[in-house]
Design a protein around this motif. Structure first.
Motif, PDB file in Angstrom:
ATOM      1  N   SER B   8      39.382  38.213  36.540  1.00 47.77           N
ATOM      2  CA  SER B   8      40.302  38.033  35.415  1.00 47.77           C
ATOM      3  C   SER B   8      39.525  37.455  34.246  1.00 47.77           C
ATOM      4  O   SER B   8      38.693  36.567  34.435  1.00 47.77           O
ATOM      5  CB  SER B   8      41.422  37.048  35.781  1.00 47.77           C
ATOM      6  OG  SER B   8      42.098  37.451  36.951  1.00 47.77           O
ATOM      7  N   HIS B  10      40.129  35.401  30.799  1.00 49.09           N
ATOM      8  CA  HIS B  10      41.137  34.607  30.115  1.00 49.09           C
ATOM      9  C   HIS B  10      40.619  34.266  28.716  1.00 49.09           C
ATOM     10  O   HIS B  10      39.548  33.665  28.582  1.00 49.09           O
ATOM     11  CB  HIS B  10      41.432  33.317  30.895  1.00 49.09           C
ATOM     12  CG  HIS B  10      41.914  33.579  32.294  1.00 49.09           C
ATOM     13  ND1 HIS B  10      43.065  34.274  32.568  1.00 49.09           N
ATOM     14  CD2 HIS B  10      41.385  33.252  33.497  1.00 49.09           C
ATOM     15  CE1 HIS B  10      43.249  34.353  33.877  1.00 49.09           C
ATOM     16  NE2 HIS B  10      42.240  33.748  34.467  1.00 49.09           N
ATOM     17  N   ALA B  11      41.366  34.665  27.708  1.00 49.61           N
ATOM     18  CA  ALA B  11      40.956  34.428  26.324  1.00 49.61           C
ATOM     19  C   ALA B  11      41.921  33.436  25.684  1.00 49.61           C
ATOM     20  O   ALA B  11      43.121  33.703  25.608  1.00 49.61           O
ATOM     21  CB  ALA B  11      40.955  35.745  25.549  1.00 49.61           C
ATOM     22  N   MET B  12      41.394  32.317  25.260  1.00 45.50           N
ATOM     23  CA  MET B  12      42.229  31.250  24.700  1.00 45.50           C
ATOM     24  C   MET B  12      42.462  31.520  23.212  1.00 45.50           C
ATOM     25  O   MET B  12      41.921  30.857  22.319  1.00 45.50           O
ATOM     26  CB  MET B  12      41.549  29.899  24.929  1.00 45.50           C
ATOM     27  CG  MET B  12      41.931  29.181  26.207  1.00 45.50           C
ATOM     28  SD  MET B  12      42.082  30.183  27.732  1.00 45.50           S
ATOM     29  CE  MET B  12      40.394  30.220  28.294  1.00 45.50           C
ATOM     30  N   SER B  13      43.312  32.513  22.953  1.00 43.47           N
ATOM     31  CA  SER B  13      43.495  32.995  21.587  1.00 43.47           C
ATOM     32  C   SER B  13      44.795  33.781  21.500  1.00 43.47           C
ATOM     33  O   SER B  13      45.215  34.415  22.469  1.00 43.47           O
ATOM     34  CB  SER B  13      42.305  33.914  21.237  1.00 43.47           C
ATOM     35  OG  SER B  13      42.638  34.804  20.203  1.00 43.47           O
ATOM     36  N   ASP B  14      45.417  33.751  20.316  1.00 43.73           N
ATOM     37  CA  ASP B  14      46.594  34.601  20.113  1.00 43.73           C
ATOM     38  C   ASP B  14      46.246  36.091  20.250  1.00 43.73           C
ATOM     39  O   ASP B  14      47.109  36.912  20.539  1.00 43.73           O
ATOM     40  CB  ASP B  14      47.190  34.360  18.719  1.00 43.73           C
ATOM     41  CG  ASP B  14      47.928  33.015  18.627  1.00 43.73           C
ATOM     42  OD1 ASP B  14      48.117  32.367  19.681  1.00 43.73           O
ATOM     43  OD2 ASP B  14      48.283  32.621  17.504  1.00 43.73           O
ATOM     44  N   PHE B  16      44.628  37.489  22.539  1.00 40.00           N
ATOM     45  CA  PHE B  16      44.072  37.621  23.896  1.00 40.00           C
ATOM     46  C   PHE B  16      44.117  39.049  24.431  1.00 40.00           C
ATOM     47  O   PHE B  16      43.228  39.448  25.184  1.00 40.00           O
ATOM     48  CB  PHE B  16      44.772  36.655  24.848  1.00 40.00           C
ATOM     49  CG  PHE B  16      46.219  36.952  25.150  1.00 40.00           C
ATOM     50  CD1 PHE B  16      46.576  37.703  26.265  1.00 40.00           C
ATOM     51  CD2 PHE B  16      47.229  36.458  24.331  1.00 40.00           C
ATOM     52  CE1 PHE B  16      47.910  37.949  26.549  1.00 40.00           C
ATOM     53  CE2 PHE B  16      48.567  36.708  24.608  1.00 40.00           C
ATOM     54  CZ  PHE B  16      48.911  37.453  25.718  1.00 40.00           C
ATOM     55  N   ASP B  39      48.590  43.076  36.379  1.00 35.62           N
ATOM     56  CA  ASP B  39      48.881  41.975  35.459  1.00 35.62           C
ATOM     57  C   ASP B  39      48.103  40.705  35.777  1.00 35.62           C
ATOM     58  O   ASP B  39      48.104  39.773  34.964  1.00 35.62           O
ATOM     59  CB  ASP B  39      50.386  41.665  35.464  1.00 35.62           C
ATOM     60  CG  ASP B  39      50.891  41.304  36.852  1.00 35.62           C
ATOM     61  OD1 ASP B  39      50.702  42.125  37.790  1.00 35.62           O
ATOM     62  OD2 ASP B  39      51.451  40.212  37.023  1.00 35.62           O
ATOM     63  N   ILE B  40      47.436  40.652  36.945  1.00 36.87           N
ATOM     64  CA  ILE B  40      46.725  39.416  37.298  1.00 36.87           C
ATOM     65  C   ILE B  40      45.213  39.578  37.277  1.00 36.87           C
ATOM     66  O   ILE B  40      44.505  38.672  36.845  1.00 36.87           O
ATOM     67  CB  ILE B  40      47.195  38.900  38.673  1.00 36.87           C
ATOM     68  CG1 ILE B  40      48.680  38.532  38.582  1.00 36.87           C
ATOM     69  CG2 ILE B  40      46.360  37.701  39.125  1.00 36.87           C
ATOM     70  CD1 ILE B  40      49.196  37.664  39.686  1.00 36.87           C
ATOM     71  N   HIS B  68      36.863  30.928  22.912  1.00 34.95           N
ATOM     72  CA  HIS B  68      36.747  30.344  24.246  1.00 34.95           C
ATOM     73  C   HIS B  68      37.274  31.382  25.250  1.00 34.95           C
ATOM     74  O   HIS B  68      38.461  31.711  25.251  1.00 34.95           O
ATOM     75  CB  HIS B  68      37.560  29.050  24.289  1.00 34.95           C
ATOM     76  CG  HIS B  68      37.584  28.371  25.625  1.00 34.95           C
ATOM     77  ND1 HIS B  68      36.619  28.555  26.590  1.00 34.95           N
ATOM     78  CD2 HIS B  68      38.475  27.492  26.154  1.00 34.95           C
ATOM     79  CE1 HIS B  68      36.916  27.817  27.649  1.00 34.95           C
ATOM     80  NE2 HIS B  68      38.039  27.175  27.405  1.00 34.95           N
ATOM     81  N   VAL B  70      37.022  32.773  29.389  1.00 33.95           N
ATOM     82  CA  VAL B  70      36.661  32.397  30.753  1.00 33.95           C
ATOM     83  C   VAL B  70      36.755  33.609  31.681  1.00 33.95           C
ATOM     84  O   VAL B  70      37.706  34.395  31.588  1.00 33.95           O
ATOM     85  CB  VAL B  70      37.603  31.274  31.278  1.00 33.95           C
ATOM     86  CG1 VAL B  70      37.351  30.993  32.758  1.00 33.95           C
ATOM     87  CG2 VAL B  70      37.411  29.998  30.455  1.00 33.95           C
TER      88      VAL B  70
END
Lengths: 198, 198
Positions: B8, B10-14, B16, B39-40, B68, B70
């Protein structure tokens, strides 16, 4: 015994700092947990029951603040490389550090009101018949009503956050009756725009 | 043998969706990988070398788009519950599905130009001396120059993305010489605002 988790909350939002720290800070400073956060994850050390409660508290708080929020948790007990810690072994279990044998009635757990989709993998270490332990917990997920489907390397779950957490806790406790060292990798997702009911 | 990963991003952004799908779509549709996204997570099935390359390609592309970002990856080979798949066993290893014995010279791998911090856990399943295998790979991380520090349940790494990936691939190959079923849990983080050099 040493038990605990390294968990990360991922918030898919420009406001990710508030969403993540809001969750972690919701843990406070309880006497029966040790909590340490760095740039990658938060360590929570304590009895298995309290570790699961802490993850649910933190992630639940982040979910209430954010849109699409994911918990990634790496949960471990009885690793031979870790020091014993009395914090992880409450007096209620006789101080043995063994599994409680507890299996929570998942359907009876009060709902958090947060519908989630999740996947997890269970690894009992150091024993030859670990696949049997895993199979038992997949069967238990079906009985508990949280099983979605099998995927490669993991089982997909769905349901209320508290129900999913209760099932995964049950797996952690029951696997520990057959293996001293048990690890779970757990992913929980709330609010994904690509969520599709399967 | 069956080998692959559920990963997965993960993008810490609107933004994403663009950051995540930009990474996953960068994989294209190569003949020697099977790729399935829900979706996961994204499943990538293929030989270990190609699976690691695919994760680096996807995550690298997302890192170049985002702030950021991950990667959470759950990598597995030889699980007794999975079907054999010729895609995972290239002819170069004689079709045995065994480990190649390859240990890439980490420092000699061309840099991706993406500095990351990471942590990983290695689990050789079904064998009693699995802790020895883990200890060997911690020692190898120190030699490779990517070891940061030990944490509970995992080892923290740092360095260029390509170097971190090369070391983790080496661990996956070498553990497979001693256990048929090997699992790695890997977290890689780029651009965290709470990053602190330790």
């Amino acid at each position: 015994m040493y038990s605990g988790a390294q968990f990360s909350i991922h918030a898919m939002s420009d406001d990710f700092i508030d969403v993540i720290l809001g969750g972690v800070n919701a843990l406070g400073t309880p006497n029966d947990l040790r909590i340490e956060t760095d740039d990658i994850s938060t360590l929570v050390t304590g009895s298995p029951r309290r570790v699961f409660q802490a993850m649910e508290t933190a992630y639940g708080e982040s979910c209430r603040r954010g849109g699409h929020v994911v918990l990634q948790a790496h949960i471990s007990r009885g690793c031979p490389g870790e020091p014993d810690d009395p914090l992880c072994t409450p007096a209620a279990d006789g101080g043995t550090g063994g599994a409680s044998g507890e299996r929570i009635d998942v359907a009876g757990v009060p709902r958090a009101g947060i519908p989630v989709r999740a996947q997890y993998s269970l690894y009992p270490l150091g024993i030859p018949d670990y696949m049997d332990v895993i199979a038992d917990e997949i069967a238990a997920a079906k009985v508990a009503g949280v099983f979605d489907r099998s995927k490669h390397f993991c089982s997909k779950l769905h349901g209320d956050l508290s129900h999913v957490m209760a099932h995964v806790y049950n797996s952690f406790e029951h696997a520990a009756e057959r293996a001293g060292h048990v690890v779970i990798q757990l992913t929980i997702s709330k609010g994904s725009p690509s969520e599709v009911r399967s």
